[in-house]
Design a protein around this motif. Structure first.
Motif, PDB file in Angstrom:
ATOM      1  N   PRO A 190     -62.385 -24.310  24.544  1.00  0.00           N
ATOM      2  CA  PRO A 190     -61.013 -23.889  24.836  1.00  0.00           C
ATOM      3  C   PRO A 190     -60.024 -25.021  25.063  1.00  0.00           C
ATOM      4  O   PRO A 190     -58.819 -24.817  24.948  1.00  0.00           O
ATOM      5  N   GLY A 191     -60.482 -26.222  25.372  1.00  0.00           N
ATOM      6  CA  GLY A 191     -59.564 -27.314  25.643  1.00  0.00           C
ATOM      7  C   GLY A 191     -59.199 -28.161  24.450  1.00  0.00           C
ATOM      8  O   GLY A 191     -58.526 -29.184  24.596  1.00  0.00           O
ATOM      9  N   THR A 192     -59.615 -27.746  23.259  1.00  0.00           N
ATOM     10  CA  THR A 192     -59.406 -28.567  22.062  1.00  0.00           C
ATOM     11  C   THR A 192     -58.078 -28.259  21.378  1.00  0.00           C
ATOM     12  O   THR A 192     -57.459 -27.219  21.591  1.00  0.00           O
ATOM     13  N   ARG A 193     -57.668 -29.185  20.509  1.00  0.00           N
ATOM     14  CA  ARG A 193     -56.509 -28.922  19.657  1.00  0.00           C
ATOM     15  C   ARG A 193     -56.780 -27.711  18.782  1.00  0.00           C
ATOM     16  O   ARG A 193     -55.884 -26.914  18.500  1.00  0.00           O
ATOM     17  N   PHE A 194     -58.045 -27.607  18.334  1.00  0.00           N
ATOM     18  CA  PHE A 194     -58.385 -26.497  17.454  1.00  0.00           C
ATOM     19  C   PHE A 194     -58.155 -25.162  18.144  1.00  0.00           C
ATOM     20  O   PHE A 194     -57.595 -24.228  17.543  1.00  0.00           O
ATOM     21  N   ALA A 195     -58.593 -25.040  19.389  1.00  0.00           N
ATOM     22  CA  ALA A 195     -58.419 -23.774  20.109  1.00  0.00           C
ATOM     23  C   ALA A 195     -56.939 -23.446  20.275  1.00  0.00           C
ATOM     24  O   ALA A 195     -56.523 -22.285  20.128  1.00  0.00           O
ATOM     25  N   ALA A 196     -56.139 -24.461  20.571  1.00  0.00           N
ATOM     26  CA  ALA A 196     -54.701 -24.236  20.725  1.00  0.00           C
ATOM     27  C   ALA A 196     -54.069 -23.799  19.408  1.00  0.00           C
ATOM     28  O   ALA A 196     -53.256 -22.862  19.376  1.00  0.00           O
ATOM     29  N   ARG A 197     -54.445 -24.454  18.325  1.00  0.00           N
ATOM     30  CA  ARG A 197     -53.886 -24.092  17.013  1.00  0.00           C
ATOM     31  C   ARG A 197     -54.364 -22.713  16.583  1.00  0.00           C
ATOM     32  O   ARG A 197     -53.620 -21.942  15.960  1.00  0.00           O
ATOM     33  N   TYR A 198     -55.618 -22.380  16.924  1.00  0.00           N
ATOM     34  CA  TYR A 198     -56.131 -21.050  16.605  1.00  0.00           C
ATOM     35  C   TYR A 198     -55.327 -19.983  17.334  1.00  0.00           C
ATOM     36  O   TYR A 198     -54.962 -18.956  16.745  1.00  0.00           O
ATOM     37  N   ALA A 199     -55.036 -20.211  18.604  1.00  0.00           N
ATOM     38  CA  ALA A 199     -54.247 -19.247  19.372  1.00  0.00           C
ATOM     39  C   ALA A 199     -52.865 -19.066  18.755  1.00  0.00           C
ATOM     40  O   ALA A 199     -52.360 -17.935  18.640  1.00  0.00           O
ATOM     41  N   GLU A 200     -52.239 -20.165  18.351  1.00  0.00           N
ATOM     42  CA  GLU A 200     -50.924 -20.080  17.713  1.00  0.00           C
ATOM     43  C   GLU A 200     -51.000 -19.303  16.397  1.00  0.00           C
ATOM     44  O   GLU A 200     -50.137 -18.461  16.106  1.00  0.00           O
ATOM     45  N   SER A 201     -52.026 -19.590  15.620  1.00  0.00           N
ATOM     46  CA  SER A 201     -52.146 -18.967  14.302  1.00  0.00           C
ATOM     47  C   SER A 201     -52.447 -17.478  14.403  1.00  0.00           C
ATOM     48  O   SER A 201     -51.897 -16.673  13.644  1.00  0.00           O
ATOM     49  N   THR A 202     -53.310 -17.106  15.336  1.00  0.00           N
ATOM     50  CA  THR A 202     -53.631 -15.676  15.475  1.00  0.00           C
ATOM     51  C   THR A 202     -52.432 -14.896  16.003  1.00  0.00           C
ATOM     52  O   THR A 202     -52.204 -13.751  15.612  1.00  0.00           O
TER      53      THR A 202
END
Length: 210
Positions: A190-202
């Motif tokens: 949850p603390g990764t850039r990927f998780a943040a970008r996934y949240a934005e994209s979804t």
């Protein structure tokens, strides 16, 4: 001299993570790939290897941290490209891909020790592998291994064992290939850039991802 290799593709729309479309757009898929690559490189940069090398298909971008030597991938299938990356190393080498943004320095650290093992193998949840380490890089250990198949990891592991190598195993990690993979990896890191970008994209797809 120990080398940490990251093999990657420039995150351009339509060229990366095409299995994420749909539900994501090509631009969103590329943004997710860029985030995964940035997370992977950040983790790799913190591993105390003698050399950090990005084996890249494409051109480097702002996601590349300092301290990496960038070399182009050779032409050919993935087995040939992986083999060539190892062939350029004069000593022990550990290779990882760009599809596991949940990787951490702690997960990679054991694979830089060669006292008990001649090779390290990191299996992927889809049957492939996310990491491969060789104390004595030998391209023949990779050439001819069928890639992107459910048995890729099993074939590669058997190749190592048949060569008489003592193989240490790293944890099983999930590659980000599909929307389901992306959801699970984002939840696990949850603390990764990927998780943040996934949240934005979804959020942008208005709940289209399940």
């Amino acid at each position: 001299m120990t080398t940490l290799l990251v093999i990657a593709k420039q995150p351009l729309p339509g060229r990366v993570k095409t299995r994420l479309t749909p539900p994501f757009t090509p631009d969103q898929a590329a943004a997710l790939a860029e985030a995964a690559l940035a997370d992977t490189l950040t983790a790799a940069a913190r591993v105390p290897a003698d050399r950090h090398v990005l084996v890249l298909d494409g051109e480097p971008g702002p996601w590349l941290p300092p301290g990496f030597q960038v070399v182009p991938q050779v032409a050919g299938g993935l087995d040939a490209r992986l083999a060539a990356a190892f062939a350029a190393c004069a000593g022990p080498a550990l290779l990882i891909g760009m599809d596991t943004p949940q990787v951490t320095p702690a997960r990679l650290a054991p694979a830089l020790s060669w006292d008990a093992y001649d090779a390290w193998f990191g299996p992927a949840a889809d049957g492939g592998f996310w990491a491969l380490g060789l104390a004595r890089p030998d391209p023949s250990l990779l050439l001819g291994v069928p890639m992107s198949r459910p048995d890729t990891g099993a074939v590669q592991y058997a190749r190592l064992r048949k060569a008489g190598l003592r193989v240490g195993r790293l944890p099983v990690l999930r590659d980000v290939d599909t929307a389901s993979d992306a959801r699970q990896v984002a939840a696990a890191a949850p603390g990764t850039r990927f998780a943040a970008r996934y949240a934005e994209s979804t959020a942008a797809t208005a709940g289209a991802v399940r």
